[in-house]
Structure formats: structure tokens, C-alpha cells
Motif scaffolding. Structure first.
Motif, PDB file in Angstrom:
ATOM      1  N   GLU A 250      50.850  30.909  16.195  1.00 48.03           N
ATOM      2  CA  GLU A 250      49.436  30.706  16.509  1.00 48.03           C
ATOM      3  C   GLU A 250      49.142  31.328  17.859  1.00 48.03           C
ATOM      4  O   GLU A 250      49.866  31.081  18.821  1.00 48.03           O
ATOM      5  CB  GLU A 250      49.124  29.214  16.644  1.00 48.03           C
ATOM      6  N   VAL A 251      48.073  32.096  17.941  1.00 51.57           N
ATOM      7  CA  VAL A 251      47.682  32.680  19.227  1.00 51.57           C
ATOM      8  C   VAL A 251      46.301  32.135  19.611  1.00 51.57           C
ATOM      9  O   VAL A 251      45.320  32.364  18.908  1.00 51.57           O
ATOM     10  CB  VAL A 251      47.659  34.221  19.153  1.00 51.57           C
ATOM     11  N   HIS A 252      46.256  31.389  20.724  1.00 55.61           N
ATOM     12  CA  HIS A 252      45.005  30.831  21.232  1.00 55.61           C
ATOM     13  C   HIS A 252      44.554  31.702  22.405  1.00 55.61           C
ATOM     14  O   HIS A 252      45.248  31.787  23.417  1.00 55.61           O
ATOM     15  CB  HIS A 252      45.209  29.386  21.700  1.00 55.61           C
ATOM     16  N   VAL A 253      43.415  32.358  22.244  1.00 58.22           N
ATOM     17  CA  VAL A 253      42.943  33.307  23.250  1.00 58.22           C
ATOM     18  C   VAL A 253      41.777  32.688  24.020  1.00 58.22           C
ATOM     19  O   VAL A 253      40.795  32.254  23.411  1.00 58.22           O
ATOM     20  CB  VAL A 253      42.475  34.609  22.565  1.00 58.22           C
ATOM     21  N   TYR A 254      41.903  32.634  25.353  1.00 54.38           N
ATOM     22  CA  TYR A 254      40.899  31.970  26.185  1.00 54.38           C
ATOM     23  C   TYR A 254      40.026  32.956  26.956  1.00 54.38           C
ATOM     24  O   TYR A 254      40.528  33.843  27.640  1.00 54.38           O
ATOM     25  CB  TYR A 254      41.588  31.017  27.170  1.00 54.38           C
ATOM     26  N   GLU A 255      38.712  32.784  26.834  1.00 53.71           N
ATOM     27  CA  GLU A 255      37.686  33.559  27.555  1.00 53.71           C
ATOM     28  C   GLU A 255      37.823  35.072  27.358  1.00 53.71           C
ATOM     29  O   GLU A 255      37.729  35.847  28.305  1.00 53.71           O
ATOM     30  CB  GLU A 255      37.648  33.196  29.052  1.00 53.71           C
ATOM     31  N   TYR A 256      38.055  35.453  26.136  1.00 56.14           N
ATOM     32  CA  TYR A 256      37.974  36.877  25.753  1.00 56.14           C
ATOM     33  C   TYR A 256      36.585  37.039  25.140  1.00 56.14           C
ATOM     34  O   TYR A 256      35.752  37.778  25.656  1.00 56.14           O
ATOM     35  CB  TYR A 256      39.092  37.180  24.767  1.00 56.14           C
ATOM     36  N   ILE A 257      36.332  36.308  24.049  1.00 53.62           N
ATOM     37  CA  ILE A 257      34.951  36.133  23.614  1.00 53.62           C
ATOM     38  C   ILE A 257      34.362  35.105  24.582  1.00 53.62           C
ATOM     39  O   ILE A 257      34.866  33.985  24.664  1.00 53.62           O
ATOM     40  CB  ILE A 257      34.870  35.555  22.173  1.00 53.62           C
ATOM     41  N   PRO A 258      33.307  35.474  25.324  1.00 53.40           N
ATOM     42  CA  PRO A 258      32.845  34.567  26.373  1.00 53.40           C
ATOM     43  C   PRO A 258      32.285  33.252  25.830  1.00 53.40           C
ATOM     44  O   PRO A 258      31.676  33.216  24.764  1.00 53.40           O
ATOM     45  CB  PRO A 258      31.724  35.359  27.067  1.00 53.40           C
ATOM     46  N   SER A 259      32.525  32.188  26.609  1.00 56.73           N
ATOM     47  CA  SER A 259      31.971  30.866  26.301  1.00 56.73           C
ATOM     48  C   SER A 259      30.548  30.777  26.846  1.00 56.73           C
ATOM     49  O   SER A 259      30.018  31.760  27.381  1.00 56.73           O
ATOM     50  CB  SER A 259      32.821  29.806  26.995  1.00 56.73           C
ATOM     51  N   VAL A 260      29.982  29.585  26.773  1.00 55.76           N
ATOM     52  CA  VAL A 260      28.671  29.336  27.409  1.00 55.76           C
ATOM     53  C   VAL A 260      28.713  29.582  28.909  1.00 55.76           C
ATOM     54  O   VAL A 260      27.657  29.727  29.530  1.00 55.76           O
ATOM     55  CB  VAL A 260      28.186  27.882  27.164  1.00 55.76           C
ATOM     56  N   ARG A 261      29.914  29.625  29.491  1.00 61.26           N
ATOM     57  CA  ARG A 261      30.014  29.894  30.937  1.00 61.26           C
ATOM     58  C   ARG A 261      29.915  31.386  31.269  1.00 61.26           C
ATOM     59  O   ARG A 261      30.126  31.776  32.418  1.00 61.26           O
ATOM     60  CB  ARG A 261      31.350  29.338  31.480  1.00 61.26           C
ATOM     61  N   GLN A 262      29.633  32.214  30.283  1.00 62.28           N
ATOM     62  CA  GLN A 262      29.583  33.676  30.488  1.00 62.28           C
ATOM     63  C   GLN A 262      28.899  34.027  31.806  1.00 62.28           C
ATOM     64  O   GLN A 262      27.869  33.444  32.153  1.00 62.28           O
ATOM     65  CB  GLN A 262      28.832  34.377  29.355  1.00 62.28           C
ATOM     66  N   THR A 263      29.499  34.985  32.518  1.00 63.82           N
ATOM     67  CA  THR A 263      28.992  35.380  33.828  1.00 63.82           C
ATOM     68  C   THR A 263      29.370  36.843  34.058  1.00 63.82           C
ATOM     69  O   THR A 263      30.283  37.352  33.416  1.00 63.82           O
ATOM     70  CB  THR A 263      29.631  34.506  34.936  1.00 63.82           C
ATOM     71  N   ASP A 264      28.677  37.501  34.965  1.00 64.01           N
ATOM     72  CA  ASP A 264      29.049  38.866  35.341  1.00 64.01           C
ATOM     73  C   ASP A 264      30.194  38.882  36.352  1.00 64.01           C
ATOM     74  O   ASP A 264      30.689  39.951  36.705  1.00 64.01           O
ATOM     75  CB  ASP A 264      27.851  39.626  35.917  1.00 64.01           C
ATOM     76  N   LEU A 265      30.619  37.680  36.807  1.00 64.93           N
ATOM     77  CA  LEU A 265      31.769  37.616  37.715  1.00 64.93           C
ATOM     78  C   LEU A 265      32.964  38.197  36.969  1.00 64.93           C
ATOM     79  O   LEU A 265      33.371  37.680  35.937  1.00 64.93           O
ATOM     80  CB  LEU A 265      32.045  36.161  38.127  1.00 64.93           C
ATOM     81  N   CYS A 266      33.510  39.288  37.506  1.00 66.48           N
ATOM     82  CA  CYS A 266      34.515  40.053  36.768  1.00 66.48           C
ATOM     83  C   CYS A 266      35.778  39.230  36.533  1.00 66.48           C
ATOM     84  O   CYS A 266      36.229  39.086  35.405  1.00 66.48           O
ATOM     85  CB  CYS A 266      34.810  41.334  37.548  1.00 66.48           C
ATOM     86  N   HIS A 267      36.367  38.713  37.595  1.00 67.51           N
ATOM     87  CA  HIS A 267      37.609  37.929  37.523  1.00 67.51           C
ATOM     88  C   HIS A 267      37.410  36.566  38.176  1.00 67.51           C
ATOM     89  O   HIS A 267      36.663  36.457  39.146  1.00 67.51           O
ATOM     90  CB  HIS A 267      38.739  38.654  38.264  1.00 67.51           C
ATOM     91  N   TYR A 268      38.140  35.563  37.696  1.00 71.22           N
ATOM     92  CA  TYR A 268      37.995  34.228  38.309  1.00 71.22           C
ATOM     93  C   TYR A 268      38.515  34.176  39.736  1.00 71.22           C
ATOM     94  O   TYR A 268      38.160  33.282  40.490  1.00 71.22           O
ATOM     95  CB  TYR A 268      38.661  33.143  37.437  1.00 71.22           C
ATOM     96  N   HIS A 269      39.324  35.156  40.118  1.00 70.71           N
ATOM     97  CA  HIS A 269      39.995  35.101  41.418  1.00 70.71           C
ATOM     98  C   HIS A 269      39.430  36.099  42.415  1.00 70.71           C
ATOM     99  O   HIS A 269      40.044  36.353  43.444  1.00 70.71           O
ATOM    100  CB  HIS A 269      41.487  35.360  41.231  1.00 70.71           C
TER     101      HIS A 269
END
Ligand code: C5P
Length: 319
Positions: A250-269
Motif C-alpha cells: 500500500e502506498v499512502h501519498v501525502y499532499e501531492y494532490i493538494p488538500s483544502v490547505r492548498q497554498t502557493d507556499l512551495c515547501h513547508y520548510h
């Protein structure tokens, strides 16, 4: 309806992107820097299950093994790890997490869920320290592009980010996958730092992806897309998803397809804003995402709230 809502439904085209991104895509098409000559057919209308099977069947995670020229003549059989990537984990993993570096993962509180998987894949210089609550702190494997090995700002030699994990590096090669041409003129010269790192850290599993693997993924994206996609390699994110599909049930992919938190902020860091990071300019990222969306077996609610898609093997698909 909003762009995000349409993306969740898999119903978007590049025409819906902002004019700057559309222009960038067009320019990449006319430049064709890597000499792509696609001979297949576009727009095959596979279902999600069929696409998943096709990927499982056709995609072969190939790394440089030192047996082909010019690497054979340069003695690379001694430089590459003795155990191939595909044989590192004989039984593979049950459930895996692929953590994208998107800004939208901030304030997600997904850290514990991510760490609960058997293996966790991260990308490039994406840190965990200071972001544990949202991204977790376990890292099994890191995919790094050739700029990480060559740009001194990334401190590839010293940084703890690149220690105690499996490393998989890649660099855009010509579409012909001619290794001689690539070796002489890589995008960024990853070969020298690779050999140096292998000499200093002989027990750390560290591989370079074979250009044939990268371009095979590109072909599959183009075959399954109506529009002409950018003639550039897929993003590290897509490459990572496919590597994990070969090693995990099973492969769980996080924040590739954006969630409701979608933002233009490129990276979280990093405090840098650009919609291209999420929707693509150089990479055919929008099209990669549409394929991954098509294969999603997870709950719609997990997609909206967690930005999570699930790719797994559904026995019904093979009937
Ligand atoms: O930017 P970087 O390549 O290091 O990020 C890792 C991967 O995460 C990308 O290749 C891309 O697939 C994905 N990503 C994304 N949206 C963002 C940033 C990264 O989908 N805003």
C-alpha cells in the motif's frame, strides 16, 4: 467550480492554469531540451485499475549497476552497492508513506499517521526536525536530485538529512538514455560526489536511477494524457511514488494532490511562494497528479482533509 475541486475530480486541463504557467509549459515544449521523440500514442483511456496494473507490469525500477559503458570501463561495479535496490527488502513493506514537501502539509497534524507506516519516503532537503507534528520524523528513504549533490548550500557531505537513510539520486539525461552522452554532460555532475560518498560511506545504500527508468515513466504519463506534456523528466515526487509502488503493498501519498490547505507556499520548510511548485512548469506535474488521482483507492474525505491518496493492489482489477 474551483480549480482544486476539479483537480480532486480529475477534471482539469493546462488551459485552466495561470497564463505564466501556460507560457512556461509552451516554452519547454518548443525547447525540448532533452531531445524527447515520443513514438507512442497519446490519450489511451485506461481506468484507474488498468493504469495501476500497467504501471506494475511495465515499470522496472532500474539503477546504474556499473555493467554498461561508460560505467563498466570506469570500474563502477566496485562503486555501486553490492545489493541492488530491489533486493534490499526481500519481503517488501506492507504500508508506506510518501511525504511530499508541499507547503500545504503545514498544520496538517499528520505526523503520527505518517510515522505509523512501515517505511517513509521523503524528498531532497525536506527536514523533519521542527516539523514533526505535521510531517513525522521517520525517514526510510530519500530521493535526491543532482542539485543536492552538487550545490554546496545543501551540505550533502555533512548534513544529517542524508545520513542513516537509503539514498536514491537522479539527474535529467537525454531521452535517448545514451549513458556516454549523459556521463559527459549531466545536468549537474552527480557522478563525482556519488563516488566520493560511496568511498566514505560504503555501508550506506546509495543508488543512481537509470535514465531508462525515468523516461519510461515519462512515456507512460504521455500515453495516458490527451495534451502534449512537457518534454522533461517527471518530478521526484512521481518517481518516488513509483519506486514505493514496487516495494510496498500500500502506498499512502501525502499532499501531492493538494488538500483544502492548498497554498502557493512551495515547501513547508521554506518561505518561498510559487504556484509552479504544486502545478508544474518544468516537470509535467499536473499530468502526473491526474494519473495518481485516477488510481486513488482512498476515501474522498482523506483526499480533501489530509491530501492523501492511496494506491494499492485491488484483486478485482486483475479480473
Ligand atoms: O520540490 P521538491 O522536488 O523537492 O519536492 C518533492 C516533490 O514533492 C516534488 O517533486 C513534487 O512531486 C512534490 N511537490 C508538490 N507540491 C509542492 C512541492 C512539492 O507536489 N508544492
Amino acid at each position: 467550480k474551483s480549480f482544486l475541486y476539479k483537480l480532486w475530480k480529475g477534471d482539469v486541463s493546462s488551459k485552466m492554469l495561470n497564463p505564466r504557467l501556460q507560457k512556461a509549459m509552451k516554452d519547454y515544449l518548443s525547447t525540448n531540451k532533452h531531445g524527447v521523440r515520443f513514438k507512442g500514442k497519446r490519450n489511451s483511456k485506461l481506468t484507474g485499475d488498468q493504469l495501476f496494473c500497467e504501471l506494475k507490469e511495465r515499470v522496472n525500477v532500474k539503477t546504474i549497476d556499473g555493467k554498461e559503458a561508460p560505467f563498466s570501463t570506469l570500474g563502477w561495479e566496485k562503486h555501486v552497492p553490492q545489493i541492488p535496490l530491489g533486493k534490499l527488502f526481500t519481503h517488501g513493506f506492507g504500508s508506506c508513506a510518501v511525504v511530499m514537501s508541499a507547503g500545504a502539509i503545514l498544520n496538517s497534524s499528520l505526523g503520527d499517521e505518517i510515522d505509523s507506516h512501515d517505511a517513509v519516503l521523503r524528498f531532497n532537503s525536506a527536514p523533519t526536525r521542527g516539523y514533526e507534528k505535521d510531517v513525522g520524523n521517520k525517514t526510510t528513504m530519500r530521493i535526491i536530485n543532482s542539485q543536492i549533490l552538487t550545490n554546496p548550500n545543501h551540505h550533502f557531505v555533512d548534513s544529517s538529512l542524508y545520513k542513516d537513510v537509503i539514498l536514491v539520486a537522479w539527474d535529467p539525461a537525454p531521452y535517448s538514455a545514451n549513458l556516454n552522452v549523459w556521463y559527459k554532460k549531466p545536468d549537474y555532475n552527480l557522478f563525482t560526489p556519488y563516488v566520493q560518498h560511496r568511498r566514505k560511506n560504503p555501508t550506506q545504500p546509495f543508488y543512481i536511477l537509470h535514465p531508462k527508468f525515468i523516461w519510461q515513466l515519462w512515456d507512460i504519463i504521455q500515453e495516458n494524457t490527451k495534451e502534449k506534456i512537457q518534454p522533461n523528466p517527471p518530478s521526484s515526487g512521481f518517481i518516488g511514488i513509483l519506486i514505493m509502488m514496487s516495494m510496498c503493498d500500500e502506498v499512502h501519498v501525502y499532499e501531492y494532490i493538494p488538500s483544502v490547505r492548498q497554498t502557493d507556499l512551495c515547501h513547508y520548510h521554506e518561505l518561498y511562494y510559487d504556484a509552479a511548485c504544486t502545478l508544474g512548469a518544468y516537470h509535467p506535474l499536473l499530468y502526473e497528479k491526474l494519473l495518481v488521482q485516477r488510481m486513488n483507492k482512498g476515501l474522498q474525505d482523506d483526499l480533501y482533509r489530509k491530501g492523501k491518496v492511496l494506491n494499492n493492489f485491488d484483486k478485482r482489477a486483475s479480473l
